[in-house]
Design an enzyme around this catalytic site. Structure first.
Site, mmCIF file in Angstrom:
data_model
loop_
_atom_site.group_PDB
_atom_site.id
_atom_site.type_symbol
_atom_site.label_atom_id
_atom_site.label_comp_id
_atom_site.label_asym_id
_atom_site.label_seq_id
_atom_site.Cartn_x
_atom_site.Cartn_y
_atom_site.Cartn_z
ATOM 1 N N ASP A 8 3.698 14.272 -41.288
ATOM 2 C CA ASP A 8 4.779 13.868 -40.395
ATOM 3 C C ASP A 8 5.596 15.120 -40.054
ATOM 4 O O ASP A 8 5.497 16.137 -40.743
ATOM 5 C CB ASP A 8 5.634 12.817 -41.102
ATOM 6 C CG ASP A 8 6.928 12.517 -40.369
ATOM 7 O OD1 ASP A 8 6.867 12.169 -39.182
ATOM 8 O OD2 ASP A 8 8.004 12.639 -41.004
ATOM 9 N N LEU A 9 6.399 15.044 -39.019
ATOM 10 C CA LEU A 9 7.207 16.201 -38.630
ATOM 11 C C LEU A 9 8.661 16.088 -39.087
ATOM 12 O O LEU A 9 9.072 16.736 -40.030
ATOM 13 C CB LEU A 9 7.141 16.397 -37.107
ATOM 14 C CG LEU A 9 5.800 16.876 -36.547
ATOM 15 C CD1 LEU A 9 5.847 16.977 -35.028
ATOM 16 C CD2 LEU A 9 5.395 18.212 -37.153
ATOM 17 N N ASP A 10 9.449 15.253 -38.419
ATOM 18 C CA ASP A 10 10.881 15.178 -38.704
ATOM 19 C C ASP A 10 11.131 14.642 -40.108
ATOM 20 O O ASP A 10 10.641 13.577 -40.488
ATOM 21 C CB ASP A 10 11.584 14.296 -37.674
ATOM 22 C CG ASP A 10 11.537 14.923 -36.286
ATOM 23 O OD1 ASP A 10 12.344 15.826 -36.035
ATOM 24 O OD2 ASP A 10 10.673 14.520 -35.487
ATOM 25 N N SER A 41 3.409 11.891 -35.720
ATOM 26 C CA SER A 41 4.838 11.905 -35.413
ATOM 27 C C SER A 41 5.222 10.795 -34.442
ATOM 28 O O SER A 41 4.391 10.308 -33.668
ATOM 29 C CB SER A 41 5.208 13.265 -34.804
ATOM 30 O OG SER A 41 6.557 13.289 -34.400
ATOM 31 N N LYS A 190 0.682 4.898 -37.208
ATOM 32 C CA LYS A 190 0.110 6.142 -37.727
ATOM 33 C C LYS A 190 -1.113 5.848 -38.595
ATOM 34 O O LYS A 190 -2.093 6.607 -38.580
ATOM 35 C CB LYS A 190 1.158 6.915 -38.535
ATOM 36 C CG LYS A 190 2.313 7.467 -37.707
ATOM 37 C CD LYS A 190 3.243 8.297 -38.572
ATOM 38 C CE LYS A 190 4.400 8.869 -37.775
ATOM 39 N NZ LYS A 190 5.278 9.738 -38.595
ATOM 40 N N ASP A 213 8.176 10.754 -44.773
ATOM 41 C CA ASP A 213 9.523 10.479 -45.295
ATOM 42 C C ASP A 213 10.141 9.213 -44.723
ATOM 43 O O ASP A 213 11.164 8.750 -45.225
ATOM 44 C CB ASP A 213 10.458 11.650 -44.983
ATOM 45 C CG ASP A 213 10.889 11.644 -43.518
ATOM 46 O OD1 ASP A 213 12.092 11.591 -43.250
ATOM 47 O OD2 ASP A 213 10.006 11.686 -42.633
#
Length: 266
Positions: A8-10, A41, A190, A213
């Site tokens: 994941d990114l953020d 993402s 996802k 997260d």
């Protein structure tokens, strides 16, 4: 044997200031030569590809929470959209609430209903410029994602309950971060994207290492052979997936340090 590493990114790979550290870039670049990377993402494809290019790697991309999925050559391999009717009804619910911004992705455009309050969604590392939309003259087709952002978390939690009551069997709805509530089609997630990519590569999900997260990472983490949750993650995610390993936070290079321990140190 090549594995699949899904990140994941953020809140996960990016720091709280939406940055990629040099240590993270170096570690992922090294591992990308031996394993398949998947960036998963809620962000728009144009944002994800920009971050992928900063990493200087080839990767699969699960974007808009799975509504658009791209292969190693940037070719679209899966696309699913919300129905026009549901999109319109979702956008009506809090359209006039000045504390909540209603937002959506339509093709390569980002639209919002008001900019009366600070918009905290992806303040940096984004190439998209939003445009305003109106209920009266907007085409609600070809929408990959509707999302609501606000500093008033109580209102967003109530909104989540209301939307679930109305459309639970027709949508997927999750918080990507506490202030961002996201809705995609029922088929889209996802986890679905990871399954698709694993089938294409003929790699077992047992050989997938996933990092996240937010609540929109839940199904991706739950199907992976090895799942890792950030120290800074949503408490609900930690409670739902008690067997996932908690690693250092996104501000402490948690993903890169964990990958180093698994694949490089030994």
């Amino acid at each position: 044997m090549r594995r699949i590493i899904t990140v994941d990114l953020d809140g996960t790979l990016l720091t709280s200031k939406n940055k990629l550290t040099e240590y993270t870039k170096k570690t992922i670049k090294l591992l990308s030569e031996k394993h398949y990377f998947v960036i998963a993402s809620g962000r728009h494809y144009l944002d994800v590809i920009q971050i992928r290019d900063i990493l200087n790697i080839k990767s699969f991309m699960i974007t808009s929470n799975g509504a658009k999925i791209y292969d190693l050559d940037n070719q679209l391999i899966f696309s699913d959209e919300l129905s026009e009717n549901i999109t319109f009804k979702l956008c009506k619910i809090v359209y006039n609430d000045q504390e909540i911004i209603t937002q959506l992705y339509r093709n390569n455009k980002w639209y919002i209903n008001n900019n009366k309050i600070e918009n905290n969604f992806c303040p940096s590392l984004t190439s998209l410029k939003y445009e305003n939309f109106s209920l009266d003259n907007f085409h609600f087709d070809k929408i990959s994602k509707v999302f609501f952002t606000s500093k008033n978390l109580h209102k967003l939690y109530n909104l989540e309950k209301k939307i679930i009551e109305l459309y639970e069997k027709k949508i997927n709805i999750h918080f990507s971060v506490p202030g961002c509530l996201e809705i995609v089609s029922r088929k889209t997630s996802k986890g679905y994207g990871l399954k698709l990519i694993a089938r294409l590569l003929n790699i077992s999900l047992n050989n997938c290492f996933s990092f996240g997260d937010g609540m929109n990472d839940e199904d991706m983490l739950s199907i992976s052979g090895k799942s890792y949750i950030m120290k800074n993650a949503d408490l609900r995610l930690k409670n739902i997936l008690p067997n996932a390993k908690i690693i250092e936070s996104n501000d402490d290079d948690g993903v890169a340090k964990c990958l180093y321990e698994i694949f490089i140190k030994k």
